[in-house]
Design a protein around this motif. Structure first.
Motif, PDB file in Angstrom:
ATOM      1  N   ALA A 192       0.838  -1.207   0.000  1.00 24.79           N
ATOM      2  CA  ALA A 192       0.000   0.000   0.000  1.00 24.79           C
ATOM      3  C   ALA A 192       0.869   1.252   0.000  1.00 24.79           C
ATOM      4  O   ALA A 192       0.579   2.221  -0.720  1.00 24.79           O
ATOM      5  CB  ALA A 192      -0.940   0.002   1.201  1.00 24.79           C
ATOM      6  N   ALA A 193       1.932   1.234   0.760  1.00 19.42           N
ATOM      7  CA  ALA A 193       2.841   2.386   0.806  1.00 19.42           C
ATOM      8  C   ALA A 193       3.573   2.547  -0.527  1.00 19.42           C
ATOM      9  O   ALA A 193       3.775   3.669  -0.999  1.00 19.42           O
ATOM     10  CB  ALA A 193       3.832   2.230   1.953  1.00 19.42           C
ATOM     11  N   LEU A 194       3.949   1.432  -1.140  1.00 21.99           N
ATOM     12  CA  LEU A 194       4.583   1.492  -2.465  1.00 21.99           C
ATOM     13  C   LEU A 194       3.602   2.054  -3.487  1.00 21.99           C
ATOM     14  O   LEU A 194       3.961   2.934  -4.275  1.00 21.99           O
ATOM     15  CB  LEU A 194       5.054   0.108  -2.903  1.00 21.99           C
ATOM     16  CG  LEU A 194       5.615   0.044  -4.331  1.00 21.99           C
ATOM     17  CD1 LEU A 194       6.934   0.809  -4.438  1.00 21.99           C
ATOM     18  CD2 LEU A 194       5.766  -1.395  -4.785  1.00 21.99           C
ATOM     19  N   TYR A 195       2.363   1.576  -3.465  1.00 23.78           N
ATOM     20  CA  TYR A 195       1.364   2.053  -4.423  1.00 23.78           C
ATOM     21  C   TYR A 195       1.109   3.553  -4.276  1.00 23.78           C
ATOM     22  O   TYR A 195       0.850   4.239  -5.262  1.00 23.78           O
ATOM     23  CB  TYR A 195       0.058   1.288  -4.285  1.00 23.78           C
ATOM     24  CG  TYR A 195       0.137  -0.186  -4.631  1.00 23.78           C
ATOM     25  CD1 TYR A 195       1.011  -0.671  -5.600  1.00 23.78           C
ATOM     26  CD2 TYR A 195      -0.673  -1.108  -3.982  1.00 23.78           C
ATOM     27  CE1 TYR A 195       1.079  -2.019  -5.913  1.00 23.78           C
ATOM     28  CE2 TYR A 195      -0.620  -2.465  -4.294  1.00 23.78           C
ATOM     29  CZ  TYR A 195       0.255  -2.916  -5.252  1.00 23.78           C
ATOM     30  OH  TYR A 195       0.308  -4.255  -5.560  1.00 23.78           O
ATOM     31  N   VAL A 228      10.902  -1.439 -11.232  1.00 26.15           N
ATOM     32  CA  VAL A 228      11.216  -0.680 -10.021  1.00 26.15           C
ATOM     33  C   VAL A 228      10.698  -1.421  -8.791  1.00 26.15           C
ATOM     34  O   VAL A 228      11.426  -1.583  -7.796  1.00 26.15           O
ATOM     35  CB  VAL A 228      10.648   0.755 -10.093  1.00 26.15           C
ATOM     36  CG1 VAL A 228      10.707   1.450  -8.741  1.00 26.15           C
ATOM     37  CG2 VAL A 228      11.400   1.570 -11.148  1.00 26.15           C
ATOM     38  N   ALA A 229       9.465  -1.876  -8.847  1.00 23.53           N
ATOM     39  CA  ALA A 229       8.900  -2.597  -7.700  1.00 23.53           C
ATOM     40  C   ALA A 229       9.758  -3.812  -7.356  1.00 23.53           C
ATOM     41  O   ALA A 229      10.108  -4.030  -6.182  1.00 23.53           O
ATOM     42  CB  ALA A 229       7.464  -3.021  -8.003  1.00 23.53           C
ATOM     43  N   ALA A 265       8.407  -7.876  -5.499  1.00 19.39           N
ATOM     44  CA  ALA A 265       8.157  -8.715  -6.672  1.00 19.39           C
ATOM     45  C   ALA A 265       6.696  -9.134  -6.773  1.00 19.39           C
ATOM     46  O   ALA A 265       6.216  -9.451  -7.863  1.00 19.39           O
ATOM     47  CB  ALA A 265       9.054  -9.950  -6.636  1.00 19.39           C
ATOM     48  N   ASP A 266       5.982  -9.117  -5.655  1.00 19.65           N
ATOM     49  CA  ASP A 266       4.577  -9.524  -5.665  1.00 19.65           C
ATOM     50  C   ASP A 266       3.623  -8.365  -5.928  1.00 19.65           C
ATOM     51  O   ASP A 266       2.402  -8.527  -5.870  1.00 19.65           O
ATOM     52  CB  ASP A 266       4.218 -10.199  -4.343  1.00 19.65           C
ATOM     53  CG  ASP A 266       4.507  -9.331  -3.131  1.00 19.65           C
ATOM     54  OD1 ASP A 266       5.316  -8.393  -3.238  1.00 19.65           O
ATOM     55  OD2 ASP A 266       3.927  -9.604  -2.057  1.00 19.65           O
ATOM     56  N   ALA A 267       4.157  -7.200  -6.272  1.00 24.80           N
ATOM     57  CA  ALA A 267       3.301  -6.040  -6.566  1.00 24.80           C
ATOM     58  C   ALA A 267       2.440  -6.331  -7.793  1.00 24.80           C
ATOM     59  O   ALA A 267       2.897  -6.924  -8.773  1.00 24.80           O
ATOM     60  CB  ALA A 267       4.155  -4.804  -6.809  1.00 24.80           C
ATOM     61  N   ASP A 268       1.195  -5.901  -7.734  1.00 19.71           N
ATOM     62  CA  ASP A 268       0.281  -6.037  -8.857  1.00 19.71           C
ATOM     63  C   ASP A 268       0.653  -4.982  -9.901  1.00 19.71           C
ATOM     64  O   ASP A 268       0.634  -3.783  -9.611  1.00 19.71           O
ATOM     65  CB  ASP A 268      -1.156  -5.832  -8.368  1.00 19.71           C
ATOM     66  CG  ASP A 268      -2.160  -5.976  -9.489  1.00 19.71           C
ATOM     67  OD1 ASP A 268      -2.240  -5.044 -10.328  1.00 19.71           O
ATOM     68  OD2 ASP A 268      -2.853  -7.001  -9.519  1.00 19.71           O
TER      69      ASP A 268
END
Length: 113
Positions: A51-54, A93-94, A100-103
């Motif tokens: 959530a913070a990355l998004y 980047v993610a 690696a599990d970022a949507d």
């Protein structure tokens, strides 16, 4: 802010777009700067959750939304090839920062392109 991640420093952001004359280098340079700013913010803020990355990628995506007018003014646009290249770099980047599990769609959910 600076970037220290070696993977990021070696990554040729937007490479496929730079190889195509349809996309003006001066606008691509601004896009590359957006991605590098995103990396610097990730390093500075160290998001602890997806959530913070998004939240960080949403800001960068909004910057790309604003950049679309510059593409248009230069006789170009963020069309299918550009959309894919930009989204792939967000995914890179993610992964480079341990998400690696970022949507991949969520990374650029704020996009208007």
């Amino acid at each position: 802010m600076s970037v220290n991640n070696e993977k990021v420093l070696r990554h040729p952001f937007l490479r496929a777009l730079y190889e195509d004359d349809y996309y003006p280098d001066r606008v691509l340079d601004r896009g590359r700067e957006i991605l590098l700013r995103l990396c610097a913010r990730i390093e500075a803020e160290r998001p602890a959750s997806l959530a913070a990355l998004y939240a960080l990628t949403a800001v960068a995506t909004e910057e790309f939304n604003a950049l679309e007018a510059e593409f248009d003014a230069a006789g170009s646009e963020i069309e299918t090839v550009a959309r894919e290249a930009i989204a792939e770099d967000f995914a890179f980047v993610a992964t480079a920062y341990g998400f690696a599990d970022a949507d991949h769609e969520e990374l650029v959910a704020a996009r208007e392109w």
